[in-house]
Design an enzyme around this catalytic site. Structure first.
Site, short mmCIF file in Angstrom:
data_model
loop_
_atom_site.label_atom_id
_atom_site.label_comp_id
_atom_site.label_asym_id
_atom_site.label_seq_id
_atom_site.Cartn_x
_atom_site.Cartn_y
_atom_site.Cartn_z
N VAL A 289 1.08 -1.15 0.40
CA VAL A 289 0.08 -0.17 0.17
C VAL A 289 1.03 1.52 -0.46
CG1 VAL A 289 -1.79 -1.17 1.18
CG2 VAL A 289 -0.29 0.08 2.78
N SER A 290 0.75 2.57 -0.39
CA SER A 290 0.85 3.24 -1.22
C SER A 290 1.41 4.45 1.34
CB SER A 290 0.38 4.19 -2.07
OG SER A 290 0.01 3.77 -2.54
N THR A 291 0.53 4.02 1.35
CA THR A 291 0.87 5.10 2.68
C THR A 291 0.23 4.20 3.99
OG1 THR A 291 -2.25 6.13 2.43
CG2 THR A 291 -0.17 7.14 1.22
#
Length: 188
Positions: free
Chosen positions: A9-11
């Site tokens: 996931v990115s964040t």
């Protein structure tokens, strides 16, 4: 043959539990996960570990192509590195595998689509920010991490893992903030 899952996931406020459950249901015996942008391979240590670990006949499994990367060249380089180790790459949604020649063609096209999608997202984001600025409603992005808390905890001798837990971030983010703080102190 070992199935190795990769979730990303990115964040920090996103959760990869759904990806991990899907990878487990697909028979992945090892699952590595990380919270880092897929825009490039920089900082993606879990992915690097998986690729290094791959052996002849192993399979790297991801739920969607954009979990592997959002840049066509990165995706193709990852696939190439896996194949050099005699391993395969499988994307679950849509189901594509490098076990067959058609899989390479489809992965290339999907990689190009993912890269194009990323460009569209960035363009829409820039347009939205420009409109908000014109309306006087944009004041910059909100700080996601409490840099002062991280520096204070470090100053009190608390280790990076505990700081990361308390600040709800990764150890790498802690190290970056502390390195930037050291750099600022040197320049003063």
């Amino acid at each position: 043959m070992t199935k190795i899952g990769y979730a990303r996931v990115s964040t920090a406020d996103q959760d990869f539990e759904i990806q991990q459950q899907r990878l487990q249901s697909e028979g992945c015996v090892i699952i590595r996960a990380e919270k880092v942008s897929g825009a490039s391979r920089e900082g993606r240590t879990e992915l690097a570990t998986i690729i290094e670990f791959l052996r002849e006949g192993d399979e790297l499994v991801v739920t969607r192509l954009d979990r592997l990367g959002r840049d066509t060249r990165d995706v193709l380089n990852i696939v190439h590195e896996c194949e050099q180790r005699g391993a395969f790459v499988t994307i679950l949604d849509p189901h594509v595998s490098t076990r067959g020649e058609m899989g390479h063609v489809i992965l290339t096209v999907l990689g190009m689509v993912a890269q194009m999608e990323r460009r569209f997202i960035k363009e829409r984001q820039r347009e939205g920010i420009a409109r908000a600025r014109q309306a006087g409603a944009y004041h910059g992005g909100k700080a996601r991490l409490n840099h002062e808390l991280i520096r204070t905890l470090h100053h009190h001798g608390i280790g990076a893992s505990e700081i990361a837990r308390r600040a709800a971030c990764s150890r790498m983010q802690v190290y970056r903030i502390l390195a930037a703080s050291d750099h600022e102190i040197v320049e003063k």
